[in-house]
Design a protein around this motif. Structure first.
Motif, short mmCIF file in Angstrom:
data_model
loop_
_atom_site.label_atom_id
_atom_site.label_comp_id
_atom_site.label_asym_id
_atom_site.label_seq_id
_atom_site.Cartn_x
_atom_site.Cartn_y
_atom_site.Cartn_z
N ARG A 27 14.80 34.11 74.04
CA ARG A 27 15.66 35.12 73.43
C ARG A 27 16.61 35.73 74.46
NH1 ARG A 27 10.81 36.52 70.70
NH2 ARG A 27 10.47 38.22 72.18
N THR A 28 16.09 35.99 75.65
CA THR A 28 16.94 36.54 76.70
C THR A 28 18.05 35.57 77.09
OG1 THR A 28 15.05 37.78 77.57
CG2 THR A 28 16.95 37.52 79.02
N PRO A 33 20.22 43.98 77.19
CA PRO A 33 20.61 42.87 78.08
C PRO A 33 22.09 42.95 78.43
CG PRO A 33 20.36 42.07 75.84
CD PRO A 33 19.88 43.49 75.83
N ARG A 54 10.12 34.88 74.71
CA ARG A 54 10.88 36.03 75.22
C ARG A 54 11.99 35.57 76.15
NH1 ARG A 54 7.57 40.90 77.74
NH2 ARG A 54 6.96 40.95 75.55
N GLU A 55 11.68 34.62 77.03
CA GLU A 55 12.71 34.09 77.92
C GLU A 55 13.78 33.35 77.12
OE1 GLU A 55 13.15 31.05 81.74
OE2 GLU A 55 11.16 31.69 81.05
N GLU A 92 12.87 46.87 74.76
CA GLU A 92 13.91 46.85 73.76
C GLU A 92 14.00 48.17 73.00
OE1 GLU A 92 13.55 43.64 71.12
OE2 GLU A 92 14.06 42.12 72.58
N ALA A 125 19.36 45.76 81.36
CA ALA A 125 18.11 45.12 81.76
C ALA A 125 18.30 44.36 83.06
CB ALA A 125 17.63 44.17 80.66
N GLU A 174 17.58 41.26 85.83
CA GLU A 174 17.48 39.81 85.66
C GLU A 174 16.03 39.44 85.37
OE1 GLU A 174 18.37 35.67 88.15
OE2 GLU A 174 18.56 37.62 89.11
N PRO A 175 15.79 38.58 84.37
CA PRO A 175 14.42 38.19 84.05
C PRO A 175 13.70 37.61 85.25
CG PRO A 175 15.94 37.39 82.37
CD PRO A 175 16.76 37.94 83.49
N MET A 185 24.82 40.24 74.38
CA MET A 185 24.00 40.17 73.17
C MET A 185 24.92 39.97 71.98
SD MET A 185 23.39 44.23 73.20
CE MET A 185 23.94 44.19 74.92
#
Length: 624
Positions: A389-390, A48, A386-387, A36, A103, A105-106, A51
């Motif tokens: 928030r994403t 991301p 964290r996931e 970030e 970013a 993909e998670p 947002m």
């Protein structure tokens, strides 16, 4: 020489004096997730794909006001909770001289995609309870039917006969559970569908045997057809002397619902919510329809579901009734619903009993959200904060913000998709002034045949465009066509918010020509109607030479002199003219704003009545 105190700072510590300051807790900057912020002078800022403005401001160490001002300089109006994409965010970062990158993909999302086929393997699927919603006309017995089922199948199994109201509940038929949504009415049903959630498996259409098919019954039929769910007809009030179930079946056949008694495939059951007649048969038929549908889910994966309703309790905080559609939800799971996250602290079933896990097709009330989610929000279990928030950053909306995109299509978007072959059917919601106009329009549209696309009339009705029409159009990707009628102000505001196009016509040939050209992908630039203001006629005054003066109060927008107006009475257009005189007391004025009173004289029209609406509009050339 001035000596600066160095209490707690050890320059010789590992990492230098900066690390020592962090250890002491003084001057320590807020920690940010990895990716970030830049870790070096040549590293770009990772953002991301979507947002909120507030999130971007925090990452950039700027105030939200400064970010909003920068967006306004680029012609973008947004509030701090508005969701923006990466391209819009780069307008701000470029102005501040900050390099950025998007970013990837998670990993968690990629992992879920990779294991989806394994989780949905046939051996992992088990049968789940069907979810049933009850629809129908006002006062046809929807609530009475639900109350009787609850009292006979639920409350009698509880201590004291008290049922916990959580918006949904389960009953058992021969040991097999059936889930009922305790939110009857097609408006609430479609409001959830409008947010992309498919909740129900079966729709029960309640029709009073003594009344037959009524306007809201037709709306309920069209909403259930749009949802593409099986329909079971419950012909209620069979205990009344005027009950005529055969007339109801005949009316159903006229609306393309042919019951089994007449050689069709629609299940119909004669019931009485007052005496309990036929209730057991209705439940057994619901079980049979569910068996034919073969409803299955995988209980051994992370849970997903839908928020049915939410409320704020002073003692317990935010609570939400959810319906698990897949996987198993357990106490302690970290969850995300819409733009709200939290951890499940407790769960209560429909009987008021605390439970520790909820399986597919089962409702429950959960505690643990940080704020109130909205009905229809998709609920997802995530692995960590964290996931979460994403996932929230990638949602289509934020609390209190408008969605940037809607599932509804405008007519020009239909043209583009016809051209590229992405759409084979144009869905319309028709509203007209009289039934005869509706039949003429439907007949004319039925003759329009194109090799690339066809017209599907989803719903028709007489009268002004309502919020229910807008919700149905949004959930079904339809365009609303109004002929010689206006729209309710609340429906106009909702259509603007949801991106649903309402096209108004006064000449049937223009309506048919526009639809035909759209089918061929040849729609030319046209004029779009923009409402300038509305005023309600309160009193009538006599003027010179027999001219009537309408004493009005401006209810919204502004009224302008020489403006083009239409006069509507009870939702129907009765005249079109221009304002020849606009006065405030004795003074001639150019315009009057909302909340003020004025006198209006229309060119060539005197047949006013108290309660009529004067609507000022203008035509703008639409870009296609």
């Amino acid at each position: 020489m001035c000596v600066v105190p160095t209490v707690g700072i050890r320059p010789w510590a590992k990492g230098g004096w900066r690390a020592a300051v962090d250890e002491s807790g003084r001057g320590q900057r807020p920690r940010r997730d990895r990716g970030e912020k830049r870790t070096g002078p040549n590293r770009p800022l990772v953002l991301p794909s979507t947002m909120t403005v507030q999130y971007l401001a925090e990452v950039l160490n700027q105030s939200a006001i400064d970010v909003i001002k920068q967006l306004m300089r680029n012609g973008i109006m947004a509030n701090m909770n508005q969701v923006i994409d990466y391209q819009v965010a780069t307008l701000v970062t470029t102005a501040l001289g900050i390099r950025t990158s998007i970013a990837p993909e998670p990993a968690a999302a990629a992992s879920r995609t990779a294991t989806a086929s394994q989780e949905e393997a046939e051996e992992n699927l088990v049968s789940r309870p069907p979810v049933v919603v009850v629809l129908g006309h006002v006062d046809h017995g929807k609530t009475s039917l639900l109350d009787y089922i609850k009292s006979s199948r639920v409350a009698d199994r509880e201590v004291g006969g008290i049922t916990q109201h959580i918006g949904a509940y389960q009953v058992e038929v021969d040991g097999n559970p059936i889930t009922f949504l305790d939110t009857p009415g097609h408006a609430a049903f479609t409001a959830i569908r409008a947010r992309g959630a498919r909740v129900t498996d079966i729709a029960v259409l309640v029709v009073a045997a003594d009344d037959g098919i009524m306007p809201q019954t037709l709306e309920a039929i069209n909403h259930a057809k749009a949802a593409e769910v099986p329909i079971v007809v419950a012909i209620n009030k069979m205990d009344l002397p005027g009950a005529d179930p055969e007339r109801v079946k005949r009316q159903l056949s006229e609306n393309e619902l042919l019951v089994e008694d007449w050689g069709g495939d629609i299940v119909s059951v004669n019931v009485s919510a007052r005496t309990g007649e036929g209730i057991n048969d209705l439940l057994e038929n619901l079980e049979l329809v569910a068996e034919i549908a073969e409803l299955k889910a995988n209980p051994d994966k992370q849970a997903s579901g839908v928020v049915i309703e939410a409320k704020l309790d002073r003692k317990r905080g935010p609570s939400a009734t959810i319906l698990v559609t897949d996987g198993t939800l357990s106490v302690g799971d970290l969850i995300v619903a819409g733009a709200v996250s939290g951890r499940v602290r407790a769960m209560v079933d429909d009987k008021g009993k605390a439970v520790f896990s909820v399986t597919p097709g089962t409702p429950a009330e959960i505690l643990g959200f940080g704020a109130l989610p909205e009905a229809g929000d998709q609920l997802t279990v995530v692995a960590n904060e964290r996931e979460a928030r994403t996932l929230i950053g990638g949602r289509d909306r934020a609390p209190g913000s408008r969605p940037l995109q809607s599932r509804a299509l405008s007519l020009d978007e239909v043209v583009k998709q016809v051209d590229i072959g992405d759409i084979k059917e144009m869905t319309l919601v028709l509203k007209a002034d009289v039934q005869g106009s509706l039949e003429a329009i439907r007949h004319s549209l039925g003759r329009l045949v194109d090799e690339d696309a066809k017209v599907r009339v989803l719903h028709t009705g007489v009268g002004a465009v309502t919020e229910s029409d807008v919700l149905l159009a949004s959930a079904s990707e339809a365009v609303i066509i109004s002929f010689s009628v206006g729209s309710e102000p609340s429906a106009e505001r909702l259509s603007d918010r949801m991106g649903v196009e309402i096209r108004n016509y006064e000449i049937i040939y223009q309506l048919i020509d526009d639809i035909e050209l759209a089918l061929h992908g040849m729609l030319e630039p046209t004029m779009t109607e923009v409402i300038v203001g509305r005023a309600e006629i309160r009193e009538l005054f006599g003027g010179r030479r027999g001219v009537q003066i309408a004493g009005c109060r401006v209810t919204e927008g502004r009224i302008v002199r020489n403006g083009t107006v239409r006069v509507t009475r009870e939702g129907a257009n009765i005249a079109q003219s221009t304002i020849s005189s606009l006065r405030h007391f004795r003074d001639e004025v150019n315009e009057m704003n909302a909340g003020t009173e004025c006198g209006i004289i229309l060119q060539g029209f005197n047949d006013y009545k108290a309660g009529d609406i004067v609507e000022v509009y203008r035509q703008e050339r639409a870009r296609r």
